[in-house]
Design a protein around this motif. Sequence first.
Motif, short mmCIF file in Angstrom:
data_model
loop_
_atom_site.label_atom_id
_atom_site.label_comp_id
_atom_site.label_asym_id
_atom_site.label_seq_id
_atom_site.Cartn_x
_atom_site.Cartn_y
_atom_site.Cartn_z
N LEU A 1 0.81 -1.22 0.00
CA LEU A 1 0.00 0.00 0.00
C LEU A 1 0.84 1.27 0.00
O LEU A 1 0.31 2.35 -0.17
CB LEU A 1 -0.94 0.02 1.21
CG LEU A 1 -2.00 -1.07 1.25
CD1 LEU A 1 -2.83 -0.94 2.53
CD2 LEU A 1 -2.90 -1.00 0.04
N ASN A 2 2.12 1.13 0.23
CA ASN A 2 3.02 2.29 0.24
C ASN A 2 2.58 3.36 1.25
O ASN A 2 2.58 4.55 0.94
CB ASN A 2 3.15 2.87 -1.17
CG ASN A 2 4.38 3.74 -1.31
OD1 ASN A 2 5.37 3.54 -0.61
ND2 ASN A 2 4.33 4.70 -2.21
N LEU A 3 2.18 2.92 2.44
CA LEU A 3 1.82 3.85 3.51
C LEU A 3 3.07 4.21 4.32
O LEU A 3 4.00 3.40 4.41
CB LEU A 3 0.77 3.21 4.44
CG LEU A 3 -0.60 3.01 3.81
CD1 LEU A 3 -1.45 2.12 4.71
CD2 LEU A 3 -1.29 4.34 3.58
N PRO A 4 3.10 5.38 4.92
CA PRO A 4 4.29 5.78 5.68
C PRO A 4 4.52 4.88 6.89
O PRO A 4 3.59 4.55 7.63
CB PRO A 4 3.99 7.21 6.13
CG PRO A 4 2.62 7.53 5.70
CD PRO A 4 2.07 6.40 4.91
N ARG B 1 -5.15 3.01 12.13
CA ARG B 1 -3.99 3.90 12.15
C ARG B 1 -4.12 5.01 11.11
O ARG B 1 -3.81 6.16 11.37
CB ARG B 1 -2.70 3.11 11.90
CG ARG B 1 -2.23 2.37 13.12
CD ARG B 1 -1.94 3.36 14.26
NE ARG B 1 -1.71 2.69 15.50
CZ ARG B 1 -0.52 2.35 15.97
NH1 ARG B 1 0.56 2.62 15.28
NH2 ARG B 1 -0.43 1.73 17.11
N VAL B 2 -4.58 4.65 9.94
CA VAL B 2 -4.70 5.67 8.88
C VAL B 2 -5.78 6.69 9.22
O VAL B 2 -5.57 7.89 9.07
CB VAL B 2 -4.96 5.00 7.51
CG1 VAL B 2 -5.34 6.04 6.47
CG2 VAL B 2 -3.73 4.22 7.06
N GLU C 1 -4.80 12.91 4.33
CA GLU C 1 -5.75 12.67 3.25
C GLU C 1 -5.20 11.73 2.19
O GLU C 1 -5.92 10.87 1.67
CB GLU C 1 -6.14 14.01 2.61
CG GLU C 1 -7.23 13.88 1.58
CD GLU C 1 -7.65 15.22 0.99
OE1 GLU C 1 -8.38 15.21 0.00
OE2 GLU C 1 -7.25 16.28 1.52
N LYS C 2 -3.93 11.86 1.88
CA LYS C 2 -3.30 10.98 0.89
C LYS C 2 -3.36 9.52 1.35
O LYS C 2 -3.66 8.62 0.57
CB LYS C 2 -1.85 11.41 0.66
CG LYS C 2 -1.12 10.59 -0.36
CD LYS C 2 0.30 11.10 -0.54
CE LYS C 2 1.06 10.21 -1.50
NZ LYS C 2 2.46 10.59 -1.59
N ASN C 3 -3.09 9.29 2.64
CA ASN C 3 -3.16 7.93 3.19
C ASN C 3 -4.59 7.40 3.14
O ASN C 3 -4.81 6.22 2.86
CB ASN C 3 -2.66 7.91 4.63
CG ASN C 3 -1.30 8.52 4.83
OD1 ASN C 3 -1.05 9.13 5.86
ND2 ASN C 3 -0.41 8.38 3.86
N TRP C 4 -5.57 8.27 3.43
CA TRP C 4 -6.98 7.89 3.36
C TRP C 4 -7.33 7.43 1.95
O TRP C 4 -8.01 6.42 1.77
CB TRP C 4 -7.87 9.05 3.81
CG TRP C 4 -9.29 8.88 3.39
CD1 TRP C 4 -9.94 9.57 2.41
CD2 TRP C 4 -10.24 7.95 3.91
NE1 TRP C 4 -11.24 9.12 2.30
CE2 TRP C 4 -11.45 8.12 3.21
CE3 TRP C 4 -10.20 6.97 4.90
CZ2 TRP C 4 -12.58 7.36 3.46
CZ3 TRP C 4 -11.34 6.22 5.15
CH2 TRP C 4 -12.51 6.43 4.43
#
Length: 98
Positions: free
Chosen positions: A10-13, A37-38, A44-47
């Motif tokens: 997912l390329n999440l931080p 967590r998100v 917003e980008k993570n959402w």
Amino acid sequence: MHDNHPIAFLNLPKHLFWDVNPSTLDVEAHRRYIIHRVITRGNEKNWVVIRDYYGMDRLKEEILMMRDLDPKTHTFFSTIFDIPKSEFRCSTYRQSIY
């Protein structure tokens, strides 16, 4: 149903998952944890990433079952999903402090 993938898919931080080894997270097996967590610590980008991957129906299902949402997040998703706050699990679940 999606195939199982590591969280890196997912390329999440990584800072969203500071308390665990992100390489051990699977986007399906740990979806409620990842979504929580998100929605509580991401941007917003993570959402958009989790919305696009899981879809709104699945997000709704998972968010409704979360035991702990801060008041702001609870109100936000009550509005987004047009569901009374009382229908969220966090409205009825009270953690013991002992």
